[in-house]
Design a protein around this motif. Structure first.
Motif, PDB file in Angstrom:
ATOM      1  N   LYS A   1       0.815  -1.211   0.000  1.00  0.00           N
ATOM      2  CA  LYS A   1       0.000   0.000   0.000  1.00  0.00           C
ATOM      3  C   LYS A   1       0.849   1.261   0.000  1.00  0.00           C
ATOM      4  O   LYS A   1       0.409   2.303  -0.480  1.00  0.00           O
ATOM      5  CB  LYS A   1      -0.917   0.020   1.228  1.00  0.00           C
ATOM      6  N   ARG A   2       2.052   1.146   0.568  1.00  0.00           N
ATOM      7  CA  ARG A   2       2.895   2.331   0.735  1.00  0.00           C
ATOM      8  C   ARG A   2       4.356   1.977   0.501  1.00  0.00           C
ATOM      9  O   ARG A   2       4.738   0.803   0.578  1.00  0.00           O
ATOM     10  CB  ARG A   2       2.741   2.889   2.164  1.00  0.00           C
ATOM     11  N   ILE A   3       5.162   3.011   0.234  1.00  0.00           N
ATOM     12  CA  ILE A   3       6.592   2.840  -0.008  1.00  0.00           C
ATOM     13  C   ILE A   3       7.382   3.790   0.884  1.00  0.00           C
ATOM     14  O   ILE A   3       7.042   4.977   1.005  1.00  0.00           O
ATOM     15  CB  ILE A   3       6.943   3.122  -1.486  1.00  0.00           C
ATOM     16  N   ILE A   4       8.437   3.267   1.499  1.00  0.00           N
ATOM     17  CA  ILE A   4       9.438   4.088   2.190  1.00  0.00           C
ATOM     18  C   ILE A   4      10.755   3.824   1.479  1.00  0.00           C
ATOM     19  O   ILE A   4      11.266   2.706   1.498  1.00  0.00           O
ATOM     20  CB  ILE A   4       9.557   3.745   3.683  1.00  0.00           C
ATOM     21  N   TYR A   5      11.294   4.845   0.844  1.00  0.00           N
ATOM     22  CA  TYR A   5      12.494   4.689   0.020  1.00  0.00           C
ATOM     23  C   TYR A   5      13.667   5.368   0.722  1.00  0.00           C
ATOM     24  O   TYR A   5      13.740   6.594   0.789  1.00  0.00           O
ATOM     25  CB  TYR A   5      12.250   5.316  -1.352  1.00  0.00           C
ATOM     26  N   LEU A   6      14.594   4.566   1.249  1.00  0.00           N
ATOM     27  CA  LEU A   6      15.767   5.073   1.959  1.00  0.00           C
ATOM     28  C   LEU A   6      16.895   5.233   0.948  1.00  0.00           C
ATOM     29  O   LEU A   6      17.718   4.336   0.769  1.00  0.00           O
ATOM     30  CB  LEU A   6      16.173   4.108   3.070  1.00  0.00           C
ATOM     31  N   PHE A   7      16.942   6.382   0.294  1.00  0.00           N
ATOM     32  CA  PHE A   7      17.914   6.576  -0.786  1.00  0.00           C
ATOM     33  C   PHE A   7      19.243   7.049  -0.222  1.00  0.00           C
ATOM     34  O   PHE A   7      19.325   8.094   0.424  1.00  0.00           O
ATOM     35  CB  PHE A   7      17.396   7.572  -1.826  1.00  0.00           C
ATOM     36  N   GLN A   8      20.295   6.268  -0.511  1.00  0.00           N
ATOM     37  CA  GLN A   8      21.642   6.572  -0.010  1.00  0.00           C
ATOM     38  C   GLN A   8      22.398   7.353  -1.087  1.00  0.00           C
ATOM     39  O   GLN A   8      23.086   6.792  -1.933  1.00  0.00           O
ATOM     40  CB  GLN A   8      22.354   5.271   0.358  1.00  0.00           C
ATOM     41  N   ASN A   9      22.254   8.657  -1.034  1.00  0.00           N
ATOM     42  CA  ASN A   9      22.721   9.540  -2.103  1.00  0.00           C
ATOM     43  C   ASN A   9      24.247   9.652  -2.136  1.00  0.00           C
ATOM     44  O   ASN A   9      24.875   9.968  -1.133  1.00  0.00           O
ATOM     45  CB  ASN A   9      22.105  10.928  -1.894  1.00  0.00           C
ATOM     46  N   GLY A  10      24.831   9.376  -3.314  1.00  0.00           N
ATOM     47  CA  GLY A  10      26.266   9.409  -3.472  1.00  0.00           C
ATOM     48  C   GLY A  10      26.842   8.061  -3.856  1.00  0.00           C
ATOM     49  O   GLY A  10      27.981   7.963  -4.301  1.00  0.00           O
ATOM     50  N   ALA A  11      26.037   7.001  -3.666  1.00  0.00           N
ATOM     51  CA  ALA A  11      26.376   5.647  -4.115  1.00  0.00           C
ATOM     52  C   ALA A  11      27.314   4.892  -3.175  1.00  0.00           C
ATOM     53  O   ALA A  11      28.533   4.952  -3.310  1.00  0.00           O
ATOM     54  CB  ALA A  11      26.959   5.663  -5.526  1.00  0.00           C
ATOM     55  N   PRO A  12      26.750   4.178  -2.186  1.00  0.00           N
ATOM     56  CA  PRO A  12      27.585   3.360  -1.299  1.00  0.00           C
ATOM     57  C   PRO A  12      28.229   2.210  -2.061  1.00  0.00           C
ATOM     58  O   PRO A  12      27.631   1.646  -2.978  1.00  0.00           O
ATOM     59  CB  PRO A  12      26.593   2.841  -0.250  1.00  0.00           C
TER      60      PRO A  12
ATOM     61  N   HIS B   1      19.681  10.373   2.173  1.00  0.00           N
ATOM     62  CA  HIS B   1      20.786  10.533   3.116  1.00  0.00           C
ATOM     63  C   HIS B   1      22.055  10.763   2.307  1.00  0.00           C
ATOM     64  O   HIS B   1      22.535   9.878   1.593  1.00  0.00           O
ATOM     65  CB  HIS B   1      20.941   9.304   4.004  1.00  0.00           C
ATOM     66  N   GLN B   2      22.613  11.968   2.426  1.00  0.00           N
ATOM     67  CA  GLN B   2      23.753  12.368   1.609  1.00  0.00           C
ATOM     68  C   GLN B   2      25.085  12.027   2.304  1.00  0.00           C
ATOM     69  O   GLN B   2      25.150  11.955   3.523  1.00  0.00           O
ATOM     70  CB  GLN B   2      23.686  13.869   1.349  1.00  0.00           C
ATOM     71  N   GLY B   3      26.132  11.832   1.474  1.00  0.00           N
ATOM     72  CA  GLY B   3      27.457  11.654   2.034  1.00  0.00           C
ATOM     73  C   GLY B   3      28.174  10.378   1.640  1.00  0.00           C
ATOM     74  O   GLY B   3      29.181  10.020   2.250  1.00  0.00           O
ATOM     75  N   TRP B   4      27.697   9.675   0.600  1.00  0.00           N
ATOM     76  CA  TRP B   4      28.244   8.365   0.249  1.00  0.00           C
ATOM     77  C   TRP B   4      29.244   8.409  -0.907  1.00  0.00           C
ATOM     78  O   TRP B   4      29.562   7.362  -1.472  1.00  0.00           O
ATOM     79  CB  TRP B   4      27.113   7.412  -0.124  1.00  0.00           C
ATOM     80  N   ASP B   5      29.760   9.554  -1.262  1.00  0.00           N
ATOM     81  CA  ASP B   5      30.616   9.660  -2.450  1.00  0.00           C
ATOM     82  C   ASP B   5      32.092   9.531  -2.074  1.00  0.00           C
ATOM     83  O   ASP B   5      32.825  10.516  -2.030  1.00  0.00           O
ATOM     84  CB  ASP B   5      30.348  11.004  -3.146  1.00  0.00           C
ATOM     85  N   GLN B   6      32.540   8.296  -1.844  1.00  0.00           N
ATOM     86  CA  GLN B   6      33.894   8.070  -1.324  1.00  0.00           C
ATOM     87  C   GLN B   6      34.923   7.824  -2.437  1.00  0.00           C
ATOM     88  O   GLN B   6      35.310   6.685  -2.710  1.00  0.00           O
ATOM     89  CB  GLN B   6      33.895   6.888  -0.350  1.00  0.00           C
ATOM     90  N   HIS B   7      35.398   8.899  -3.055  1.00  0.00           N
ATOM     91  CA  HIS B   7      36.472   8.794  -4.047  1.00  0.00           C
ATOM     92  C   HIS B   7      37.835   8.640  -3.367  1.00  0.00           C
ATOM     93  O   HIS B   7      38.809   8.252  -4.003  1.00  0.00           O
ATOM     94  CB  HIS B   7      36.484  10.034  -4.948  1.00  0.00           C
ATOM     95  N   GLY B   8      37.910   8.982  -2.124  1.00  0.00           N
ATOM     96  CA  GLY B   8      39.123   8.846  -1.325  1.00  0.00           C
ATOM     97  C   GLY B   8      38.738   8.675   0.133  1.00  0.00           C
ATOM     98  O   GLY B   8      37.594   8.956   0.518  1.00  0.00           O
TER      99      GLY B   8
ATOM    100  N   TRP C   1      16.253   0.245   0.084  1.00  0.00           N
ATOM    101  CA  TRP C   1      17.512   0.859   0.544  1.00  0.00           C
ATOM    102  C   TRP C   1      18.542   0.744  -0.570  1.00  0.00           C
ATOM    103  O   TRP C   1      18.809  -0.368  -1.049  1.00  0.00           O
ATOM    104  CB  TRP C   1      18.018   0.131   1.790  1.00  0.00           C
ATOM    105  N   GLY C   2      19.146   1.863  -0.997  1.00  0.00           N
ATOM    106  CA  GLY C   2      20.184   1.792  -2.022  1.00  0.00           C
ATOM    107  C   GLY C   2      20.490   3.146  -2.627  1.00  0.00           C
ATOM    108  O   GLY C   2      19.800   4.133  -2.359  1.00  0.00           O
TER     109      GLY C   2
END
Length: 484
Positions: A61-72, A338-345, A382-383
């Motif tokens: 009936k419903r969706i909760i989308y936990l988007f991990q912005n930046g790509a873990p 949720h921002q902060g997943w862009d780990q280039h280093g 989650w993703g």
């Protein structure tokens, strides 16, 4: 008269018709005369989509989308690759890379040294799924989730990849996922919007999110996502200014509605009626939202489950708890970024912090929904927008490295809402570079989620500028292996 009849045709649907008239054969016949095509037609053409009506019985009936912005990184989370540790520092074989297009950040590198995960993995649950030590709480709910290791996309940079997941297209000006849900199924609670957006940020390298990601695009503006903030006023400009009470506000809205109604009769623009609906929704939210965002009535057990951060507005934990309350109150689509997943280093340090931010609360949300009997009807996702390379970006040491963007394969997980629990779907090669079993494209993901919500992705359409648009564009297939 002509404009009034046109508006009648635009606004009439099965639900309104059947709620206003009896269900006799005569009523059905009258309905087909008033709105040709409402119940199908004899010409063989496909009947138009009727907003607010699922195509078949929904699983969720419903969706909760936990988007991990930046790509873990999937290689530090849910896709265990011991081969990378064995070959640490060795060159990525050309036969594996197959000339894949690279981002500007690594295209100039003279070598592509493989780098194994800094973190150990263990097996959990009935499926013996490999999960990184970074996610101990997620490991405890592994029998409730479906881990998909074979997601892929064509987008190689953040903005188009993020936009693709949220709108079904890499370019802007399209309706967002939540807006399609609002348009397709409507709201379960007249006092709350069908689509709500919550933002949080970790300590890692962040990528921005923009309002285009929860835009209604070409759909009516009533379907746009409503962003909640972490300040004193959860929804900006919702509270009455000083000196204005609810009676004054009601009088103002009534007068404004009368003026808008006059404008509509003169110009016939349906967006005018949409504005009236938005004002009325804001008025009802003035009572509903403060109660929803008040966490003081939550039990000590719930606070302990989510962790002390859930009492800090704007944190991921607080947003997870709020998303449960919104879902429980009938909000159709809740989008967390949720921002902060862009780990280039500095990946080992930054990703450890990011995982600590989200692991406990993500698992708590599943446990909370399950113990309330809501998980079966709530789909949790989650993703991020893509994955991470198996080779190092820049300099590498045993304790410090970074990974570039990798669209060919990455991992997400889903739970509840008709998803098959306790399984691992899809498989990548021993290098974690290419998919070798059960690929899932972004369009396939969208088609499957819509199916779980009772919607046929090929029939959920909206005609705009002479073309019928849909979330999955001209592609996508439902993945039966993901469904219970």
């Amino acid at each position: 008269m002509k404009n009034e009849f046109l508006e009648y045709q635009l606004n009439m649907n099965r639900r309104k018709f059947l709620s206003r008239l009896s269900l006799g054969v005569g009523s059905l016949a009258l309905g087909s005369l008033l709105v040709p095509g409402l119940f199908g037609n004899s010409s063989g053409e496909e009947a138009p989509f009727v907003p607010g009506m699922p195509h078949f019985a929904p699983r969720a009936k419903r969706i909760i989308y936990l988007f991990q912005n930046g790509a873990p990184s999937q290689l530090e989370s849910f896709d265990y690759k011991p081969k990378l540790r064995e070959m640490m520092g060795q060159e990525l074989p050309a036969s594996i890379r197959m000339g894949q297009r690279l981002t500007g950040m690594t295209s100039g590198q003279s070598s592509f040294p493989l780098v194994g995960s800094h973190f150990d993995f263990k097996q959990y649950g009935a499926a013996r799924a490999w999960i990184s030590d970074l996610f101990p709480n997620t490991a405890q709910i592994v029998d409730d989730i479906c881990i998909v290791r074979s997601m892929f996309t064509e987008a190689i940079n953040h903005d188009p990849a993020l936009t693709f997941f949220q709108t079904g297209a890499q370019q802007g000006n399209r309706a967002s996922f939540g807006s399609w849900m609002s348009y397709g199924l409507g709201s379960e609670n007249k006092n709350l919007p069908a689509f709500c957006v919550l933002l949080s940020r970790g300590k890692g390298n962040g990528q921005g999110v923009y309002s285009k990601l929860w835009s209604n695009g070409f759909l009516d503006s009533i379907h746009q996502g409503v962003q909640f903030s972490s300040g004193e006023s959860p929804v900006l400009y919702l509270n009455n200014p000083e000196g204005i009470d609810m009676a004054n506000r009601r009088q103002m809205l009534d007068q404004l509605a009368a003026l808008n109604d006059q404008s509509y009769k003169e110009f016939g623009d349906p967006e005018i009626n949409t504005k009236i609906q938005q004002y009325e929704m804001a008025y009802r939210m003035q009572t509903a939202v403060p109660e929803l965002t008040d966490l003081s009535k939550e039990s000590d057990d719930i606070i302990k489950l989510y962790g002390p951060d859930c009492l800090v507005p704007g944190t991921f934990a607080a947003n997870c708890l709020l998303s449960r309350k919104l879902s429980e109150s009938g909000v159709r689509f809740i989008q967390l970024y949720h921002q902060g997943w862009d780990q280039h280093g500095n990946l080992p340090n930054e990703m450890a912090g990011q995982a600590k931010d989200v692991d406990r609360a993500s698992a708590a949300l599943i446990t909370d929904l399950k113990q309330r009997g809501l998980l079966d009807e709530t789909l949790v996702i989650w993703g991020g927008e893509f994955g991470r390379t198996n080779y190092c970006q820049g300099k590498m040491t045993a304790d410090n490295y970074g990974r570039d963007h990798h669209p060919r394969c990455f991992s997400i997980w889903m739970a509840g809402g008709g998803v098959k629990p306790g399984i691992v779907y899809g498989e990548t090669d021993e290098f974690g570079y290419n998919i070798v079993k059960d690929p899932v494209h972004v369009h396939d993901f969208h088609a499957t989620v819509l199916h779980l919500m009772g919607l046929d992705h090929e029939k959920l359409t909206f005609k705009h500028q002479g073309r019928r648009y849909r979330l999955t564009d001209v592609a996508g297939k439902v993945i039966p292996g993901l469904m219970a």
